[in-house]
Design an enzyme around this catalytic site. Sequence first.
Site, PDB file in Angstrom:
ATOM      1  N   ASN A   1     -11.037 -13.167   0.268  1.00  0.00           N
ATOM      2  CA  ASN A   1     -11.665 -12.022  -0.721  1.00  0.00           C
ATOM      3  C   ASN A   1     -10.064 -12.168  -1.657  1.00  0.00           C
ATOM      4  O   ASN A   1      -9.025 -11.259  -1.453  1.00  0.00           O
ATOM      5  CB  ASN A   1     -11.924 -11.172  -0.459  1.00  0.00           C
ATOM      6  CG  ASN A   1     -11.306  -9.863  -1.136  1.00  0.00           C
ATOM      7  OD1 ASN A   1     -11.693  -9.794  -2.850  1.00  0.00           O
ATOM      8  ND2 ASN A   1     -11.920  -8.868  -1.147  1.00  0.00           N
TER       9      ASN A   1
ATOM     10  N   LYS B   1      -9.665 -10.724  -4.530  1.00  0.00           N
ATOM     11  CA  LYS B   1      -9.384  -8.967  -5.546  1.00  0.00           C
ATOM     12  C   LYS B   1      -9.711  -9.236  -6.470  1.00  0.00           C
ATOM     13  O   LYS B   1      -9.445 -10.707  -7.024  1.00  0.00           O
ATOM     14  CB  LYS B   1      -8.851  -8.762  -4.864  1.00  0.00           C
ATOM     15  CG  LYS B   1      -8.780  -8.572  -3.344  1.00  0.00           C
ATOM     16  CD  LYS B   1      -7.790  -7.139  -2.306  1.00  0.00           C
ATOM     17  CE  LYS B   1      -8.410  -7.357  -0.586  1.00  0.00           C
ATOM     18  NZ  LYS B   1      -7.412  -6.201  -0.701  1.00  0.00           N
TER      19      LYS B   1
ATOM     20  N   HIS C   1     -17.464  -3.435  -0.479  1.00  0.00           N
ATOM     21  CA  HIS C   1     -16.521  -3.468   0.619  1.00  0.00           C
ATOM     22  C   HIS C   1     -15.106  -1.829   0.528  1.00  0.00           C
ATOM     23  O   HIS C   1     -15.697  -1.416  -0.659  1.00  0.00           O
ATOM     24  CB  HIS C   1     -15.648  -4.495  -0.490  1.00  0.00           C
ATOM     25  CG  HIS C   1     -13.675  -4.873  -0.319  1.00  0.00           C
ATOM     26  ND1 HIS C   1     -12.827  -3.706  -0.233  1.00  0.00           N
ATOM     27  CD2 HIS C   1     -13.388  -5.503   0.558  1.00  0.00           C
ATOM     28  CE1 HIS C   1     -12.366  -4.210   0.486  1.00  0.00           C
ATOM     29  NE2 HIS C   1     -12.371  -5.293   1.160  1.00  0.00           N
TER      30      HIS C   1
ATOM     31  N   GLU D   1     -13.042  -1.510  -0.844  1.00  0.00           N
ATOM     32  CA  GLU D   1     -12.274  -0.723  -2.220  1.00  0.00           C
ATOM     33  C   GLU D   1     -13.281  -0.172  -3.758  1.00  0.00           C
ATOM     34  O   GLU D   1     -12.777   0.419  -4.439  1.00  0.00           O
ATOM     35  CB  GLU D   1     -11.371  -1.816  -2.721  1.00  0.00           C
ATOM     36  CG  GLU D   1     -10.144  -2.473  -1.925  1.00  0.00           C
ATOM     37  CD  GLU D   1      -9.795  -3.410  -1.200  1.00  0.00           C
ATOM     38  OE1 GLU D   1      -9.602  -4.026  -2.235  1.00  0.00           O
ATOM     39  OE2 GLU D   1      -8.578  -3.376  -0.784  1.00  0.00           O
TER      40      GLU D   1
ATOM     41  N   GLU E   1     -14.537  -4.567   8.746  1.00  0.00           N
ATOM     42  CA  GLU E   1     -13.078  -4.462   7.735  1.00  0.00           C
ATOM     43  C   GLU E   1     -12.323  -2.429   8.314  1.00  0.00           C
ATOM     44  O   GLU E   1     -12.824  -1.689   7.434  1.00  0.00           O
ATOM     45  CB  GLU E   1     -12.821  -4.467   6.425  1.00  0.00           C
ATOM     46  CG  GLU E   1     -13.442  -5.921   6.483  1.00  0.00           C
ATOM     47  CD  GLU E   1     -12.613  -6.081   5.012  1.00  0.00           C
ATOM     48  OE1 GLU E   1     -12.436  -7.892   5.082  1.00  0.00           O
ATOM     49  OE2 GLU E   1     -12.787  -5.736   3.499  1.00  0.00           O
TER      50      GLU E   1
ATOM     51  N   GLY F   1      -4.769  -4.670   4.308  1.00  0.00           N
ATOM     52  CA  GLY F   1      -3.655  -4.625   3.106  1.00  0.00           C
ATOM     53  C   GLY F   1      -2.327  -4.371   3.737  1.00  0.00           C
ATOM     54  O   GLY F   1      -0.838  -3.738   3.048  1.00  0.00           O
TER      55      GLY F   1
ATOM     56  N   SER G   1      -5.529  -7.582   7.645  1.00  0.00           N
ATOM     57  CA  SER G   1      -4.406  -8.234   7.450  1.00  0.00           C
ATOM     58  C   SER G   1      -4.349  -9.446   8.815  1.00  0.00           C
ATOM     59  O   SER G   1      -3.816  -9.457   9.930  1.00  0.00           O
ATOM     60  CB  SER G   1      -3.390  -7.547   8.732  1.00  0.00           C
ATOM     61  OG  SER G   1      -3.327  -5.409   7.063  1.00  0.00           O
TER      62      SER G   1
END
Length: 247
Positions: A10, A12, A92, A94, A162, A168, A207
């Site tokens: 991904n 992003k 996702h 985010e 996730e 991240g 990660s």
Amino acid sequence: MARRKLAAGNWKMNGVKAALSEIEALEASFPAPDCDVLICPPATLIFAMAAIGNTVKVGGQDCHANESGAHTGDISAEILADAGATAVIVGHSERRADHGESDADVKAKAEAAWRAGLIAVICVGETEAERDAGKALDIVGGQLAGSVPAGATGANTVIAYEPVWAIGTGKVPTLGDIAEMHDYMRAKLGNSHTSEAENFRFLYGGSVKPSNAAEIFAVSNVDGALVGGASLKASDFGGIIAAASEG
Ligand code: PEP
């Protein structure tokens, strides 16, 4: 049954035309890997990326539930498919956080993906506070119940677990915690989607790096990874593809 692993990236909001060279490098290094490979770049790169080779399949990072219409700035599953995408990430964390997407929104987007012939990569995952409160399984179970449509099969849907706190951050759950969650997800979807129970692929995301991919891929019911930062460079993502090919 043996499920083929999937190494999914991904990108992003990262990547301009020059980054297509990373895909050329992956194609050169992995002409026929023993796993599936998917990269989800910014939508502007999908068309060019899809034209590069055979190994790397291309996906969107989100889609609107509708096929077309007055939705400025959005993109439909049909438009993604027309550009060469074969899959799309939906839900996702985010998107759930930045755009307030609910489980019902995610479910509608997954159905839109299928309508356009795309695989829906449906993301779920708990926050750190939820895990600390001992609620991780309940939260993810609720997200699966609300986000995965009744018609989901192993062919049209991939689930990505996730944990929000691992994205991240360099933090990764213990292998035991990943196993517990992935076993739980397969059992949970096995109840609602009985005949497909063994067919779904469950990716771990958060990660993942070349250095930890092999041990994560060896965990029970881990069928691949959804990778953010380490998918941007062929040198990093190649290590993850290699681990997925072996595992
Ligand atoms: C992601 O955003 O899907 C992700 C897993 O990111 P990272 O690999 O950078 O943690």
